[in-house]
Design a protein around this motif. Structure first.
Motif, PDB file in Angstrom:
ATOM      1  N   TYR A  49       0.837  -1.195   0.000  1.00  0.00           N
ATOM      2  CA  TYR A  49       0.000   0.000   0.000  1.00  0.00           C
ATOM      3  C   TYR A  49       0.878   1.253   0.000  1.00  0.00           C
ATOM      4  CZ  TYR A  49      -3.557   3.383   1.349  1.00  0.00           C
ATOM      5  OH  TYR A  49      -4.399   4.465   1.376  1.00  0.00           O
ATOM      6  N   ARG A  50       0.518   2.216  -0.809  1.00  0.00           N
ATOM      7  CA  ARG A  50       1.268   3.468  -0.868  1.00  0.00           C
ATOM      8  C   ARG A  50       0.565   4.511   0.006  1.00  0.00           C
ATOM      9  NH1 ARG A  50       5.221   3.730  -4.598  1.00  0.00           N
ATOM     10  NH2 ARG A  50       5.297   2.077  -6.163  1.00  0.00           N
ATOM     11  N   TYR A  51       1.183   4.837   1.125  1.00  0.00           N
ATOM     12  CA  TYR A  51       0.598   5.792   2.050  1.00  0.00           C
ATOM     13  C   TYR A  51       0.739   7.215   1.533  1.00  0.00           C
ATOM     14  CZ  TYR A  51       0.399   2.025   5.479  1.00  0.00           C
ATOM     15  OH  TYR A  51       0.114   0.853   6.121  1.00  0.00           O
ATOM     16  N   ALA A  52      -0.244   8.031   1.879  1.00  0.00           N
ATOM     17  CA  ALA A  52      -0.191   9.451   1.537  1.00  0.00           C
ATOM     18  C   ALA A  52       0.628  10.183   2.602  1.00  0.00           C
ATOM     19  CB  ALA A  52      -1.601  10.025   1.477  1.00  0.00           C
ATOM     20  N   HIS A  53       0.978  11.428   2.317  1.00  0.00           N
ATOM     21  CA  HIS A  53       1.626  12.275   3.317  1.00  0.00           C
ATOM     22  C   HIS A  53       0.519  12.959   4.120  1.00  0.00           C
ATOM     23  CE1 HIS A  53       3.886  15.565   5.153  1.00  0.00           C
ATOM     24  NE2 HIS A  53       4.977  14.852   4.902  1.00  0.00           N
ATOM     25  N   PRO A  54       0.669  13.106   5.434  1.00  0.00           N
ATOM     26  CA  PRO A  54      -0.389  13.740   6.247  1.00  0.00           C
ATOM     27  C   PRO A  54      -0.819  15.107   5.744  1.00  0.00           C
ATOM     28  CG  PRO A  54       1.212  12.684   7.674  1.00  0.00           C
ATOM     29  CD  PRO A  54       1.769  12.598   6.282  1.00  0.00           C
ATOM     30  N   LEU A 109       2.570  11.134  15.846  1.00  0.00           N
ATOM     31  CA  LEU A 109       1.182  11.588  15.757  1.00  0.00           C
ATOM     32  C   LEU A 109       0.971  12.902  16.496  1.00  0.00           C
ATOM     33  CD1 LEU A 109      -1.648  11.052  14.724  1.00  0.00           C
ATOM     34  CD2 LEU A 109      -2.092   9.700  16.782  1.00  0.00           C
ATOM     35  N   THR A 110       1.553  13.046  17.676  1.00  0.00           N
ATOM     36  CA  THR A 110       1.400  14.284  18.442  1.00  0.00           C
ATOM     37  C   THR A 110       1.921  15.487  17.662  1.00  0.00           C
ATOM     38  OG1 THR A 110       1.616  13.090  20.535  1.00  0.00           O
ATOM     39  CG2 THR A 110       1.995  15.461  20.590  1.00  0.00           C
ATOM     40  N   ARG A 111       3.086  15.314  17.075  1.00  0.00           N
ATOM     41  CA  ARG A 111       3.675  16.402  16.278  1.00  0.00           C
ATOM     42  C   ARG A 111       2.795  16.730  15.073  1.00  0.00           C
ATOM     43  NH1 ARG A 111       8.872  14.330  14.365  1.00  0.00           N
ATOM     44  NH2 ARG A 111       9.300  14.258  16.602  1.00  0.00           N
ATOM     45  N   GLN A 112       2.206  15.705  14.477  1.00  0.00           N
ATOM     46  CA  GLN A 112       1.356  15.937  13.311  1.00  0.00           C
ATOM     47  C   GLN A 112       0.071  16.666  13.689  1.00  0.00           C
ATOM     48  OE1 GLN A 112       2.119  15.448  10.035  1.00  0.00           O
ATOM     49  NE2 GLN A 112       0.226  16.619   9.765  1.00  0.00           N
ATOM     50  N   LYS A 143      -1.638  24.235  13.624  1.00  0.00           N
ATOM     51  CA  LYS A 143      -0.996  25.415  13.034  1.00  0.00           C
ATOM     52  C   LYS A 143      -1.599  25.745  11.670  1.00  0.00           C
ATOM     53  CE  LYS A 143       3.467  24.937  15.363  1.00  0.00           C
ATOM     54  NZ  LYS A 143       4.933  24.707  15.185  1.00  0.00           N
ATOM     55  N   ALA A 144      -2.106  24.710  11.002  1.00  0.00           N
ATOM     56  CA  ALA A 144      -2.722  24.920   9.691  1.00  0.00           C
ATOM     57  C   ALA A 144      -4.158  25.402   9.803  1.00  0.00           C
ATOM     58  CB  ALA A 144      -2.676  23.620   8.891  1.00  0.00           C
ATOM     59  N   LEU A 159      -7.184   7.207  24.214  1.00  0.00           N
ATOM     60  CA  LEU A 159      -6.138   8.076  23.691  1.00  0.00           C
ATOM     61  C   LEU A 159      -4.905   8.035  24.573  1.00  0.00           C
ATOM     62  CD1 LEU A 159      -8.282  11.236  22.842  1.00  0.00           C
ATOM     63  CD2 LEU A 159      -7.497   9.482  21.241  1.00  0.00           C
ATOM     64  N   GLY A 160      -3.729   8.118  23.962  1.00  0.00           N
ATOM     65  CA  GLY A 160      -2.502   8.236  24.741  1.00  0.00           C
ATOM     66  C   GLY A 160      -2.457   9.576  25.442  1.00  0.00           C
ATOM     67  N   ARG A 161      -1.677   9.645  26.506  1.00  0.00           N
ATOM     68  CA  ARG A 161      -1.653  10.874  27.314  1.00  0.00           C
ATOM     69  C   ARG A 161      -1.206  12.083  26.505  1.00  0.00           C
ATOM     70  NH1 ARG A 161       2.157  13.646  29.827  1.00  0.00           N
ATOM     71  NH2 ARG A 161       3.730  12.054  29.384  1.00  0.00           N
ATOM     72  N   LEU A 162      -0.122  11.952  25.749  1.00  0.00           N
ATOM     73  CA  LEU A 162       0.389  13.085  24.981  1.00  0.00           C
ATOM     74  C   LEU A 162      -0.586  13.503  23.892  1.00  0.00           C
ATOM     75  CD1 LEU A 162       4.180  12.147  24.624  1.00  0.00           C
ATOM     76  CD2 LEU A 162       3.145  13.854  26.129  1.00  0.00           C
ATOM     77  N   VAL A 163      -1.221  12.523  23.270  1.00  0.00           N
ATOM     78  CA  VAL A 163      -2.203  12.841  22.230  1.00  0.00           C
ATOM     79  C   VAL A 163      -3.399  13.565  22.838  1.00  0.00           C
ATOM     80  CG1 VAL A 163      -3.857  11.831  20.608  1.00  0.00           C
ATOM     81  CG2 VAL A 163      -1.510  10.980  20.684  1.00  0.00           C
ATOM     82  N   ALA A 164      -3.884  13.066  23.987  1.00  0.00           N
ATOM     83  CA  ALA A 164      -5.030  13.697  24.653  1.00  0.00           C
ATOM     84  C   ALA A 164      -4.698  15.132  25.073  1.00  0.00           C
ATOM     85  CB  ALA A 164      -5.452  12.875  25.863  1.00  0.00           C
ATOM     86  N   ASP A 165      -3.470  15.333  25.575  1.00  0.00           N
ATOM     87  CA  ASP A 165      -3.064  16.680  26.001  1.00  0.00           C
ATOM     88  C   ASP A 165      -2.946  17.634  24.811  1.00  0.00           C
ATOM     89  OD1 ASP A 165      -2.972  15.813  28.590  1.00  0.00           O
ATOM     90  OD2 ASP A 165      -0.798  15.552  28.660  1.00  0.00           O
TER      91      ASP A 165
END
Length: 312
Positions: free
Chosen positions: A148-153, A224-227, A233-234, A270-276
């Motif tokens: 499978y060819r994944y897309a860029h976020p 994922l958190t960074r994304q 920001k977008a 949800l993971g803690r960092l993702v939830a925060d």
């Protein structure tokens, strides 16, 4: 090298007149036993070299499905009569169908579907299928699925008010497929998955997505958190689906704009960092006795509510 008395050194086996005929006879005998084709002079070495190169490039594509990385780099093998037929019926993008000679009805159906879809068919022997599947139970049939060819976020930021689904901690490919199916039904631009420790697109994902993976892109995020922060920001509002959320999804008016819905796993959520990182945690009110919902079901309900808000 030993010398024969009065006759010089003993010649090597490959230099003797009978060597070529013996090797050819052995190849024919082996082909009859395994069901594979014979190799001409030098073919054995060439085939071995090609196998080594193929294994290096594909990361040993013949490993069982559970042993393969789910990052789209390695072709996947679906094995067994029922799984192969179901995969073909669901439109899983196969590249080659491997079969042994069989009169089984399911094998014949798989061959017919593959022929209708112009998927190449190769008849092979048991030994070769055993090697390709590392000895897994294959019942004389295997379907190779293209990587499978994944897309860029960032590719999912389409239009002025994109709807994006992000998943966190989901390890079951079938759940991911169900989420992709809901994303397709309710107009999402795509789905984002973590690159590591998460389900990727496999044959099981294709099956449970009911073919919608052909129209809804799945992107991989290294972090994922960074994304999610990049989406913020977008201009996207990021909401995490959580049983302890303070607001019901149906009341989230901000979902009408650029919006990211984050879905966690059924067990850990949800993971803690993702939830925060989320701007807000939202919930699905459940007056019944169930404490939680399957992640795929929860995503479907939440996306339905979001689509109602966006349609106003």
């Amino acid at each position: 090298m030993a010398k024969r008395k009065g006759k010089g050194p003993t010649p090597k086996a490959e230099d003797r007149h009978w060597h070529g005929k013996r090797q050819k006879a052995r190849a024919v005998k082996s082909a009859k036993r395994t069901g594979t084709s014979t190799l001409g002079p030098g073919g054995r070495a060439q085939a071995a070299a090609e196998t080594r190169d193929r294994d290096r490039a594909a990361g040993r594509a013949g490993r069982p499905a559970g042993a393969r990385r789910a990052n789209g780099e390695v072709p996947e093998l679906v094995t067994g009569r029922n799984p192969v037929v179901e995969a073909l019926r669901a439109g899983v993008p196969g590249t080659t169908l491997y079969t042994m000679s069989s009169t089984d009805e399911r094998v014949r159906e798989a061959i017919q579907i593959a022929a209708d879809r112009r998927i190449p068919l190769l008849e092979t022997g048991k030994n070769e299928l055993d090697r390709m599947t590392d000895g897994a139970v294959h019942q004389g049939i295997a379907l190779q699925v293209k990587p499978y060819r994944y897309a860029h976020p960032d590719d999912l930021l389409t239009g002025t008010a994109p709807l994006i689904v992000a998943v966190d901690g989901i390890t079951d490919p079938r759940n991911l497929g169900a989420i992709v199916r809901s994303a397709a039904a309710f107009g999402a631009a795509g789905v984002v998955v973590p690159e590591r420790r998460a389900a990727g697109v496999t044959a099981g994902t294709w099956k449970s997505s009911a073919g919608t993976l052909a129209t809804v892109p799945v992107a991989q995020a290294t972090n994922l958190t960074r994304q999610l922060k990049a989406y913020q920001k977008a201009g996207c509002f990021v909401a995490g689906l959580d049983a302890g959320g303070a607001v019901a999804v149906a009341d989230l008016e901000v979902a009408s704009g650029a919006f990211v819905l984050v879905v966690g796993s059924e067990g850990k959520g949800l993971g803690r960092l993702v939830a925060d990182t989320c701007d807000l945690l939202v919930t699905i009110p459940m007056p019944g006795r169930a404490e939680s919902l399957n992640a795929g079901v929860a995503a479907g309900i939440a996306l339905y509510e979001v689509s109602r808000l966006r349609a106003r």
